[in-house]
Design a protein around this motif. Structure first.
Motif, PDB file in Angstrom:
ATOM      1  N   ALA A 176      46.288  30.369  40.955  1.00  0.00           N
ATOM      2  CA  ALA A 176      45.068  29.552  40.115  1.00  0.00           C
ATOM      3  C   ALA A 176      45.709  29.812  38.780  1.00  0.00           C
ATOM      4  O   ALA A 176      45.145  29.082  37.967  1.00  0.00           O
ATOM      5  CB  ALA A 176      43.938  29.882  40.700  1.00  0.00           C
ATOM      6  N   ALA A 177      46.120  31.067  38.391  1.00  0.00           N
ATOM      7  CA  ALA A 177      46.684  31.422  37.181  1.00  0.00           C
ATOM      8  C   ALA A 177      47.937  30.513  36.510  1.00  0.00           C
ATOM      9  O   ALA A 177      48.319  30.875  35.385  1.00  0.00           O
ATOM     10  CB  ALA A 177      47.015  32.916  36.992  1.00  0.00           C
ATOM     11  N   ASN A 178      48.126  29.658  37.155  1.00  0.00           N
ATOM     12  CA  ASN A 178      49.394  28.731  36.507  1.00  0.00           C
ATOM     13  C   ASN A 178      48.876  27.631  35.386  1.00  0.00           C
ATOM     14  O   ASN A 178      49.791  27.128  35.207  1.00  0.00           O
ATOM     15  CB  ASN A 178      49.984  28.269  37.955  1.00  0.00           C
ATOM     16  CG  ASN A 178      49.362  26.893  38.553  1.00  0.00           C
ATOM     17  OD1 ASN A 178      48.566  26.456  37.947  1.00  0.00           O
ATOM     18  ND2 ASN A 178      49.832  26.620  39.619  1.00  0.00           N
ATOM     19  N   THR A 179      47.873  27.611  35.120  1.00  0.00           N
ATOM     20  CA  THR A 179      47.419  26.368  34.064  1.00  0.00           C
ATOM     21  C   THR A 179      47.953  26.799  32.897  1.00  0.00           C
ATOM     22  O   THR A 179      48.427  25.941  31.963  1.00  0.00           O
ATOM     23  CB  THR A 179      45.877  26.317  34.056  1.00  0.00           C
ATOM     24  OG1 THR A 179      45.338  27.565  33.940  1.00  0.00           O
ATOM     25  CG2 THR A 179      45.335  25.563  35.229  1.00  0.00           C
ATOM     26  N   SER A 180      48.016  27.952  32.538  1.00  0.00           N
ATOM     27  CA  SER A 180      48.640  28.576  31.431  1.00  0.00           C
ATOM     28  C   SER A 180      50.021  27.998  31.200  1.00  0.00           C
ATOM     29  O   SER A 180      50.868  27.610  30.274  1.00  0.00           O
ATOM     30  CB  SER A 180      48.604  30.268  31.111  1.00  0.00           C
ATOM     31  OG  SER A 180      49.117  30.898  32.077  1.00  0.00           O
ATOM     32  N   THR A 181      50.881  28.192  32.368  1.00  0.00           N
ATOM     33  CA  THR A 181      52.229  27.830  32.688  1.00  0.00           C
ATOM     34  C   THR A 181      52.316  26.562  32.314  1.00  0.00           C
ATOM     35  O   THR A 181      53.453  25.978  31.889  1.00  0.00           O
ATOM     36  CB  THR A 181      52.748  28.521  33.760  1.00  0.00           C
ATOM     37  OG1 THR A 181      52.513  29.719  33.928  1.00  0.00           O
ATOM     38  CG2 THR A 181      54.325  28.488  33.880  1.00  0.00           C
TER      39      THR A 181
ATOM     40  N   THR B 235      59.794  30.763  26.878  1.00  0.00           N
ATOM     41  CA  THR B 235      59.535  31.345  28.229  1.00  0.00           C
ATOM     42  C   THR B 235      58.422  31.272  28.658  1.00  0.00           C
ATOM     43  O   THR B 235      57.244  31.478  28.066  1.00  0.00           O
ATOM     44  CB  THR B 235      60.273  32.832  28.306  1.00  0.00           C
ATOM     45  OG1 THR B 235      60.008  33.368  29.401  1.00  0.00           O
ATOM     46  CG2 THR B 235      59.226  33.672  27.154  1.00  0.00           C
ATOM     47  N   LEU B 236      58.089  30.946  29.969  1.00  0.00           N
ATOM     48  CA  LEU B 236      56.943  30.600  30.664  1.00  0.00           C
ATOM     49  C   LEU B 236      56.157  31.530  31.457  1.00  0.00           C
ATOM     50  O   LEU B 236      55.156  31.189  32.070  1.00  0.00           O
ATOM     51  CB  LEU B 236      57.076  29.241  31.632  1.00  0.00           C
ATOM     52  CG  LEU B 236      57.867  28.162  30.992  1.00  0.00           C
ATOM     53  CD1 LEU B 236      58.063  27.009  32.007  1.00  0.00           C
ATOM     54  CD2 LEU B 236      57.075  27.375  30.047  1.00  0.00           C
ATOM     55  N   GLY B 237      56.591  32.808  31.379  1.00  0.00           N
ATOM     56  CA  GLY B 237      55.951  33.755  32.246  1.00  0.00           C
ATOM     57  C   GLY B 237      56.248  33.939  33.774  1.00  0.00           C
ATOM     58  O   GLY B 237      57.086  33.151  34.029  1.00  0.00           O
ATOM     59  N   LYS B 238      55.435  34.602  34.567  1.00  0.00           N
ATOM     60  CA  LYS B 238      55.762  34.675  35.919  1.00  0.00           C
ATOM     61  C   LYS B 238      54.687  34.343  36.718  1.00  0.00           C
ATOM     62  O   LYS B 238      54.790  34.803  37.952  1.00  0.00           O
ATOM     63  CB  LYS B 238      55.846  36.464  36.111  1.00  0.00           C
ATOM     64  CG  LYS B 238      54.491  37.039  35.611  1.00  0.00           C
ATOM     65  CD  LYS B 238      54.479  38.577  36.149  1.00  0.00           C
ATOM     66  CE  LYS B 238      53.361  39.277  35.701  1.00  0.00           C
ATOM     67  NZ  LYS B 238      51.951  38.834  36.125  1.00  0.00           N
ATOM     68  N   ALA B 239      53.886  33.357  36.652  1.00  0.00           N
ATOM     69  CA  ALA B 239      52.845  32.732  37.316  1.00  0.00           C
ATOM     70  C   ALA B 239      53.469  32.041  38.332  1.00  0.00           C
ATOM     71  O   ALA B 239      54.666  31.137  38.135  1.00  0.00           O
ATOM     72  CB  ALA B 239      51.853  31.847  36.472  1.00  0.00           C
ATOM     73  N   ASP B 240      52.780  32.052  39.398  1.00  0.00           N
ATOM     74  CA  ASP B 240      53.696  31.493  40.590  1.00  0.00           C
ATOM     75  C   ASP B 240      52.945  29.808  40.576  1.00  0.00           C
ATOM     76  O   ASP B 240      51.836  29.569  40.298  1.00  0.00           O
ATOM     77  CB  ASP B 240      53.107  32.235  42.069  1.00  0.00           C
ATOM     78  CG  ASP B 240      53.862  31.540  43.354  1.00  0.00           C
ATOM     79  OD1 ASP B 240      53.927  30.547  43.506  1.00  0.00           O
ATOM     80  OD2 ASP B 240      54.404  32.474  43.855  1.00  0.00           O
ATOM     81  N   LEU B 241      53.706  29.151  40.933  1.00  0.00           N
ATOM     82  CA  LEU B 241      53.224  27.667  41.105  1.00  0.00           C
ATOM     83  C   LEU B 241      51.993  27.326  42.098  1.00  0.00           C
ATOM     84  O   LEU B 241      51.309  26.485  41.783  1.00  0.00           O
ATOM     85  CB  LEU B 241      54.394  26.777  41.500  1.00  0.00           C
ATOM     86  CG  LEU B 241      54.370  25.031  41.311  1.00  0.00           C
ATOM     87  CD1 LEU B 241      53.958  24.853  39.844  1.00  0.00           C
ATOM     88  CD2 LEU B 241      55.379  24.618  41.845  1.00  0.00           C
TER      89      LEU B 241
END
Lengths: 250, 205
Positions: A70-75, A61-67
């Motif tokens: 900026a916080a999407n690198t973890s995803t 499961t990849l979390g809730k970061a939006d594409l």
């Protein structure tokens, strides 16, 4: 263009150059990578192996970061981990299932699962519905991901990406269904929640090492090396700054 | 085709990055346009993913007479009602907002309350879960900062030595958080650049 812009641009250039240099065959051959042991990732590899043996799925499961955030690198790291887990479990007739809290990442997860099926020649097991958006708001996402975990009968559960406090639902209840849960996030809140609710978790930048530990890919290992060098530089700069400040020179 | 995808992705990444560092009007305009496209595409992706959730997961359950088809049916009906209300009333209309705040907010608040209790129970079990020095230190820190932040030690503000000592303790979590955030920032930088230069591709085309 301010001085900080110049420093930032040079840092980006140096990082890109470092990744390219350390990815080259010559440098890799001359300076082979040495990995320190991260027990949680070792246990994840074992759990994926056991899932293949007992014919159960792995849930990522990849979390809730939006594409577009900026916080999407973890995803993005989560997608790389999904790719590696897909390859590790290629012997199984049960490919991994992937849930996410953002539409863009849901489509990318489908794409990664398709790529794994093509690479491992397991196209007959590929189902586009194995990668999906489990909910559009943080709580609906978490509950949908739990539902997917329970429904799929997955015994190995991997949380990797950007999470908030709702991660407590995922880790707290996942233990009832999965035999193994690895939790990793770039969010401080989620890391504190994982520490309290999960047996296996990774802290801080260890998250970015997960794909490199799961499968040997030159770019991942090179980026770990660049991170190490940058960490030493930042640490050194902080120490020198503190020293100069203590001496009254700054 | 795959090469074309990589070229487009890398070029878009480079233009957005250059536009961030260099204030050249042409690059800035192109960057703005690319970001607008990204936001639009992300919205479309969101819509596709929601339709996939409704038809690919929940409608499938209803059709296949799955044991949880009741819950899936409720989700489909809720989605249809929200969609119709959103289209006809508009997302910012008071009626639609009322619909959202009177249903979604109470449910999420209840979930948050339940989560708070679950986290307290998990914190109490932490020593059972992590029988290591890390678990022990974490437990001690939780207890210490609960006491420090509860206001029980407010009287120490009048004792200079104790006040300074406790003030130093208050700074410890900030230092720890900064350490973790620095590591995450460096990891994000490396991961972002890896994708931008095409070494790591979460898109396959």
């Amino acid at each position: 263009m301010t001085a900080w812009d110049v420093i930032g641009f040079l840092l980006v250039l140096a990082t890109a150059a470092g990744i390219i240099i350390f990815s080259s065959k010559q440098v890799r051959g001359k300076y082979p990578a040495l990995f320190r042991k991260i027990p949680a990732i070792t246990r994840l590899k074992r759990a994926v192996g056991l899932s293949v043996e007992d014919g159960s799925r792995v849930h990522v499961t990849l979390g809730k970061a939006d594409l577009t955030e900026a916080a999407n690198t973890s995803t993005l790291v989560g997608l790389s981990a999904l790719h590696s887990i897909g390859q590790l479990s290629a012997n199984s007739d049960q490919p991994p299932i992937c849930t996410s809290g953002d539409g863009g990442f849901a489509l990318l997860s489908k794409d990664v699962l398709r790529a794994v099926a093509m690479e491992t020649n397991t196209r007959e097991y590929y189902d586009p519905d194995l990668g999906y958006l489990s909910g559009a708001t943080p709580f609906s996402y978490a509950l949908g991901a739990l539902d997917a975990l329970e429904e799929s009968g997955a015994k190995t559960n991997v949380l990797i990406g950007n999470f908030g406090v709702e991660a407590g639902w995922l880790t707290g209840n996942a233990e009832k269904h999965a035999q193994f849960t690895l939790a990793a996030s770039d969010s401080l809140v989620a890391q504190a929640v994982f520490m309290a609710t999960s047996q296996d978790f990774v802290i801080g930048e260890e998250l970015y090492a997960v794909p490199a530990y799961l499968a040997y890919r030159p770019a991942h290992i090179a980026s770990l090396r660049v991170q190490d060098i940058l960490r030493f530089l930042v640490g050194g700069a902080l120490l020198i700054g503190a020293l100069l400040k203590s001496l009254g020179l700054l | 085709m795959k090469i074309l995808n990589i070229i487009i992705a890398v070029a878009a990444g480079l233009i957005v990055l250059l536009g961030y560092f260099f204030r050249i009007p042409a690059i800035d305009d192109l960057r703005g346009q690319l970001l607008n496209w990204a936001v639009t595409l992300s919205g479309v992706a969101g819509l596709i993913a929601i339709l996939n959730l409704i038809f690919g997961v929940h409608w499938k359950r209803v059709k296949e007479k799955h044991e949880r088809r009741g819950a899936s049916l409720v989700i489909i009906i809720s989605f249809a009602v929200t969609l119709v209300a959103g289209i006809f009333l508009g997302p910012s209309s008071p009626g639609f907002q009322k619909l959202v705040t009177h249903v979604q907010v109470p449910i999420e608040s209840s979930l948050m309350a339940l989560l708070a209790i679950s986290l307290v129970v998990a914190s109490l079990k932490i020593l059972q879960r992590h029988r290591s020095w890390m678990g022990f230190v974490f437990f001690l820190c939780v207890v210490l900062f609960l006491i420090l932040n509860s206001g029980v030690l407010a009287f120490t503000s009048e004792i200079p030595v104790l006040r300074d000592f406790l003030s130093a303790f208050h700074h410890a979590p900030v230092a720890g958080a900064r350490g973790i955030l620095l590591g995450i920032a460096l990891g994000s930088l490396a991961a972002g650049i890896r994708v931008m230069i095409g070494s790591d591709r979460p898109y396959n085309g």
